[in-house]
Design an enzyme around this catalytic site. Sequence first.
Site, mmCIF file in Angstrom:
data_model
loop_
_atom_site.group_PDB
_atom_site.id
_atom_site.type_symbol
_atom_site.label_atom_id
_atom_site.label_comp_id
_atom_site.label_asym_id
_atom_site.label_seq_id
_atom_site.Cartn_x
_atom_site.Cartn_y
_atom_site.Cartn_z
ATOM 1 N N SER A 1 4.101 29.354 22.563
ATOM 2 C CA SER A 1 3.232 28.699 21.590
ATOM 3 C C SER A 1 2.946 29.636 20.428
ATOM 4 O O SER A 1 2.608 30.797 20.605
ATOM 5 C CB SER A 1 1.914 28.279 22.234
ATOM 6 O OG SER A 1 1.218 29.396 22.721
ATOM 7 N N HIS B 1 -2.463 26.388 18.744
ATOM 8 C CA HIS B 1 -3.427 25.555 19.479
ATOM 9 C C HIS B 1 -4.578 26.442 19.901
ATOM 10 O O HIS B 1 -4.503 27.670 19.838
ATOM 11 C CB HIS B 1 -2.778 24.868 20.687
ATOM 12 C CG HIS B 1 -2.261 25.808 21.742
ATOM 13 N ND1 HIS B 1 -3.061 26.693 22.429
ATOM 14 C CD2 HIS B 1 -1.019 25.996 22.238
ATOM 15 C CE1 HIS B 1 -2.343 27.376 23.295
ATOM 16 N NE2 HIS B 1 -1.091 26.974 23.194
ATOM 17 N N ASP C 1 20.025 25.320 20.933
ATOM 18 C CA ASP C 1 20.708 26.605 21.046
ATOM 19 C C ASP C 1 21.072 26.886 22.506
ATOM 20 O O ASP C 1 20.199 26.960 23.376
ATOM 21 C CB ASP C 1 19.797 27.715 20.504
ATOM 22 C CG ASP C 1 20.563 28.980 20.187
ATOM 23 O OD1 ASP C 1 21.178 29.543 21.118
ATOM 24 O OD2 ASP C 1 20.539 29.402 19.026
#
Length: 352
Positions: free
Chosen positions: A313, A171, A298
């Site tokens: 990110s 992003h 997980d």
Amino acid sequence: MKSAIKKGGLIFMGLLLTIIIIGQFTMKDDDTASVDVVSETVLVPGGHSVGVRMDVKGVLIVGLEEIETADGKKVNPGIQAGLQIGDMILEIDGTKVYKAEEVQALVNKIQGDVKLKVKRKSQKLDINLTPVVSKDDNLYKLGVWVKDKTAGIGTLTYYNPVNQSFGALGHPIVDPETGSILSVDKGQLLQAQVQSIQEGTAGTPGEIRGVFYEADSPLGGLEKNSSYGVFGNAYHPIENPLYTKPLVVGRQDQIEKGKAYILTTLDDNKLERFEIEIEKINHQSEPADKGMVIKVTDKRLLEKSGGIVQGMSGSPIIQNNRIIGAVTHVFVNNPQKGYGIFIEWMLRASDS
């Protein structure tokens, strides 16, 4: 994710976290051409914690303020002239400016009316402005708060061994006040060290807290900040200890609902692989950031972080031994879930 801004600094609260003390911050091709390019690409997957240090091209206006003059009047020259938050000051009386301190120096050298060249979104404007002398320090001022740098921590998505390019974050780095994507003047990708992890809970995103040092050997130079990540060229090859060979890029039509993995760095700066589930695939004909909905399954990652946290990110998503995308956002009310971007959109943004 909400953002906040401080005088003289920037706090970007996407999944990129701004460094405060120790850190935490189209071309439209036809479908066939896109598939051909992507299918031939192999990449070294990332997952490395990285620091992003960037000088903004021009000087960004992040605030407007009233100036009290010697006669007690309060005026804002910037507002009166039509300046807006998010405008980028490129020139003052024909002289290009790159740093915040250059603005003040030039205005006080001229000591009179100035002509600003300003970039507002895709437009370039000429704005005439009359600075005023501040009662506080006797300096000529425009009535604007400006900044020229930003820095933060995120995750490397990939390294391309063919052309030495890299992609990270998934992003853009944006100004939190305006939401505008910041243009890169120059910048570097740096190695980062994870210091601690704040667990995410419903309504309160967690975060990776880390640090990077300017003296450390940088990984590469930044060249582009786009809607689909930050991109540049590496100074030397980047390796992944979990994958000795590059992985083939996976197209949208090769992605399946079900088990996949993300690579990210948490404790002891160890790059690890964690299991996730792809719950939804939003097939896209044009670039967009929310291509997949993913859920962390997980137990190790859930115990360490509560799921997806700020700073992850760019963490690559791997399925069937293919790199298919990157983590971009976390669901604020459910940190076990988040969005992923298709890797093909990151590669297209890098190529363009």
